[in-house]
Write an enzyme that holds these catalytic residues in place. Structure first.
Site, mmCIF file in Angstrom:
data_model
loop_
_atom_site.group_PDB
_atom_site.id
_atom_site.type_symbol
_atom_site.label_atom_id
_atom_site.label_comp_id
_atom_site.label_asym_id
_atom_site.label_seq_id
_atom_site.Cartn_x
_atom_site.Cartn_y
_atom_site.Cartn_z
ATOM 1 N N ASP A 125 47.579 39.508 48.546
ATOM 2 C CA ASP A 125 46.890 40.301 47.522
ATOM 3 C C ASP A 125 47.026 39.608 46.167
ATOM 4 O O ASP A 125 47.959 38.841 45.942
ATOM 5 C CB ASP A 125 47.554 41.690 47.388
ATOM 6 N N ARG A 177 39.348 37.307 49.921
ATOM 7 C CA ARG A 177 38.877 38.679 49.693
ATOM 8 C C ARG A 177 38.379 38.665 48.254
ATOM 9 O O ARG A 177 39.050 38.140 47.370
ATOM 10 C CB ARG A 177 40.006 39.692 49.821
HETATM 11 C C1 LIG Z 1 40.326 46.391 50.725
HETATM 12 C C2 LIG Z 1 40.614 46.310 49.258
HETATM 13 C C3 LIG Z 1 41.621 45.473 48.818
HETATM 14 C C4 LIG Z 1 41.889 45.353 47.455
HETATM 15 N N1 LIG Z 1 42.816 44.440 47.027
HETATM 16 C C5 LIG Z 1 43.006 44.247 45.710
HETATM 17 C C6 LIG Z 1 43.849 43.207 45.215
HETATM 18 O O1 LIG Z 1 44.448 42.441 45.976
HETATM 19 N N2 LIG Z 1 43.982 43.088 43.873
HETATM 20 C C7 LIG Z 1 43.336 43.899 42.996
HETATM 21 O O2 LIG Z 1 43.482 43.731 41.782
HETATM 22 N N3 LIG Z 1 42.539 44.899 43.442
HETATM 23 C C8 LIG Z 1 42.358 45.082 44.759
HETATM 24 N N4 LIG Z 1 41.509 46.072 45.189
HETATM 25 C C9 LIG Z 1 40.994 47.073 44.233
HETATM 26 C C10 LIG Z 1 39.685 46.625 43.616
HETATM 27 O O3 LIG Z 1 39.943 45.549 42.759
HETATM 28 C C11 LIG Z 1 39.030 47.752 42.807
HETATM 29 O O4 LIG Z 1 39.839 48.150 41.780
HETATM 30 C C12 LIG Z 1 38.672 48.978 43.620
HETATM 31 O O5 LIG Z 1 38.218 48.621 44.892
HETATM 32 C C13 LIG Z 1 37.568 49.754 42.932
HETATM 33 O O6 LIG Z 1 36.436 48.942 42.779
HETATM 34 P P1 LIG Z 1 35.056 49.192 43.554
HETATM 35 O O7 LIG Z 1 34.456 47.841 43.799
HETATM 36 O O8 LIG Z 1 35.283 50.013 44.745
HETATM 37 O O9 LIG Z 1 34.122 49.855 42.488
HETATM 38 P P2 LIG Z 1 34.274 51.213 41.653
HETATM 39 O O10 LIG Z 1 33.080 51.247 40.773
HETATM 40 O O11 LIG Z 1 35.606 51.289 41.016
HETATM 41 O O12 LIG Z 1 34.193 52.296 42.760
HETATM 42 C C14 LIG Z 1 32.981 52.681 43.358
HETATM 43 C C15 LIG Z 1 33.164 54.114 43.830
HETATM 44 O O13 LIG Z 1 34.153 54.125 44.872
HETATM 45 C C16 LIG Z 1 35.084 55.183 44.700
HETATM 46 N N5 LIG Z 1 36.443 54.630 44.564
HETATM 47 C C17 LIG Z 1 36.771 53.368 44.285
HETATM 48 N N6 LIG Z 1 38.119 53.182 44.357
HETATM 49 C C18 LIG Z 1 38.642 54.372 44.690
HETATM 50 C C19 LIG Z 1 39.950 54.856 44.953
HETATM 51 N N7 LIG Z 1 41.032 54.063 44.899
HETATM 52 N N8 LIG Z 1 40.109 56.169 45.271
HETATM 53 C C20 LIG Z 1 39.059 56.973 45.355
HETATM 54 N N9 LIG Z 1 37.788 56.583 45.137
HETATM 55 C C21 LIG Z 1 37.578 55.313 44.810
HETATM 56 C C22 LIG Z 1 34.628 55.981 43.520
HETATM 57 O O14 LIG Z 1 33.803 57.015 44.008
HETATM 58 C C23 LIG Z 1 33.757 55.032 42.736
HETATM 59 O O15 LIG Z 1 32.765 55.708 42.067
HETATM 60 C C24 LIG Z 1 41.181 46.161 46.536
HETATM 61 C C25 LIG Z 1 40.179 46.998 46.979
HETATM 62 C C26 LIG Z 1 39.861 47.068 48.317
HETATM 63 C C27 LIG Z 1 38.737 47.934 48.758
#
Ligand SMILES: Cc1cc2nc3c(=O)[nH]c(=O)nc-3n(C[C@H](O)[C@H](O)[C@H](O)COP(=O)(O)OP(=O)(O)OC[C@H]3O[C@@H](n4cnc5c(N)ncnc54)[C@H](O)[C@@H]3O)c2cc1C
Length: 299
Positions: A125, A177
């Site tokens: 990560d 990723r």
């Molecule tokens: C499999 C996976 C691994 C990840 N690994 C890392 C990493 O190694 N380092 C890092 O910095 N970040 C990591 N992230 C987090 C990522 O960077 C984002 O902060 C997070 O995924 C929200 O971004 P989004 O693209 O979903 O868009 P957003 O615009 O934030 O979300 C889109 C919609 O999804 C929903 N949503 C998003 N996240 C959540 C949540 N946690 N709980 C509830 N609803 C939510 C909301 O409805 C939102 O409107 C990871 C995310 C995923 C999915």
């Protein structure tokens, strides 16, 4: 809604742990390995792969680091024995990055070596910016030793990301990723607003053009649509990429993507540190509260 989200996320630290657990358990696969394995099996049954994460970050004592490494070695064994479709995700700061970067690399090497022996895979990560260089260095070093057993994460909010993707994907088949990034970074080094999405899709385009394997980690409809267009543009087969989502987040989108025949991997955090983890996530992204509240009331 934003004001309500901010208010709830600020007051959550004062809410009793039992009540927070009602919210948190939608997002966490329980406290121990067996609950994580159970959840993983259920997700495999509906066609989703998993990546299991043991909760914990910013660990500053060697005993806890050693325990974390042992837990991951056991998780890899269990995945293999139970024949589950899952890899693992690890965080450098729970593998000793705060104590010694050399020891941290050795600890990561141990689990990558084990994964390699078992035909499995470790995703490193990406944490906040003080760890970006060391994480990418660890990835570069370990993939030379175990080319198909390790991958890393790049964050589209970082201005450096496209350059990192470019460097890391030259001459070797990289495994990334790609996500937006969850930490609070300064405007000097990170995009804010719409540029995060633009950088996400431009970086994904670059990664695909270099034949990298990419885990497209997002719940954002615009990014899913953009990714699908790029998949078509590069004429990729289903084996050349996967979508990734967090446990408990936008399950209907998850099911839709699976139904369309794309590979989907669910990030499955487990462990006793769930309270601190949940608090950090709420503070970092108050908008999550809105989704949690919706998830809580709409059942
Ligand atoms: C499999 C996976 C691994 C990840 N690994 C890392 C990493 O190694 N380092 C890092 O910095 N970040 C990591 N992230 C987090 C990522 O960077 C984002 O902060 C997070 O995924 C929200 O971004 P989004 O693209 O979903 O868009 P957003 O615009 O934030 O979300 C889109 C919609 O999804 C929903 N949503 C998003 N996240 C959540 C949540 N946690 N709980 C509830 N609803 C939510 C909301 O409805 C939102 O409107 C990871 C995310 C995923 C999915």
């Amino acid at each position: 809604m934003k004001l309500l989200n901010n208010f709830v996320s600020q007051t959550l630290p004062f809410v009793p742990k039992q009540i927070v657990s009602v919210f948190a358990m939608n997002y966490i696969a329980g406290e121990n390995i067996s609950t994580a394995i159970q959840k993983c099996r259920a997700l495999n049954k509906i066609g989703a792969m998993c990546t299991i994460d043991h909760l914990g970050e910013s660990v500053s004592d060697e005993g806890t680091v050693r325990k974390t490494v042992d837990i991951y070695l056991r998780v890899l064994e269990e995945i293999s024995q139970e024949k589950l479709d899952s890899n693992i995700s690890i965080k450098p700061t729970s593998f000793g990055a705060l104590l010694s970067q050399d020891n941290c690399l050795e600890n990561i090497r141990k689990v990558v070596k084990k994964a390699h022996e078992l035909g499995n895979f470790v995703r490193i990560d990406m944490e906040d910016h003080p760890y970006t260089d060391m994480t990418l260095k660890a990835y570069e070093e370990l993939r030379r030793e175990f080319p198909n057993s390790v991958g890393v994460v790049l964050q589209s909010y970082l201005k450096r990301t496209k350059e990192d993707a470019d460097k890391l994907s030259q001459g070797t088949k990289a495994n990334f990723r790609l996500c937006k990034g969850i930490y609070n970074e300064s405007e000097k080094i990170a995009y804010k607003g719409i540029q995060i999405n633009e950088n996400f899709l431009e970086t994904l385009d670059l990664m695909f053009s270099r034949s990298a394997y990419v885990g497209i980690a997002t719940h954002d409809d615009k990014l899913v649509d953009g990714a699908l267009k790029l998949i078509e543009k590069h004429q990729l087969t289903k084996e050349q990429y996967e979508f990734q989502m967090l446990l408990g987040v936008r399950s209907s989108l998850r099911d839709q993507i699976i139904a369309q025949g794309h590979r989907m991997r669910i990030y499955l955090p487990f462990g006793g540190d769930w309270h601190a983890y949940t608090m950090r996530r709420f503070k970092e992204n108050p908008d999550i509260v809105g989704s949690v509240l919706k998830g809580f009331f709409v059942r």
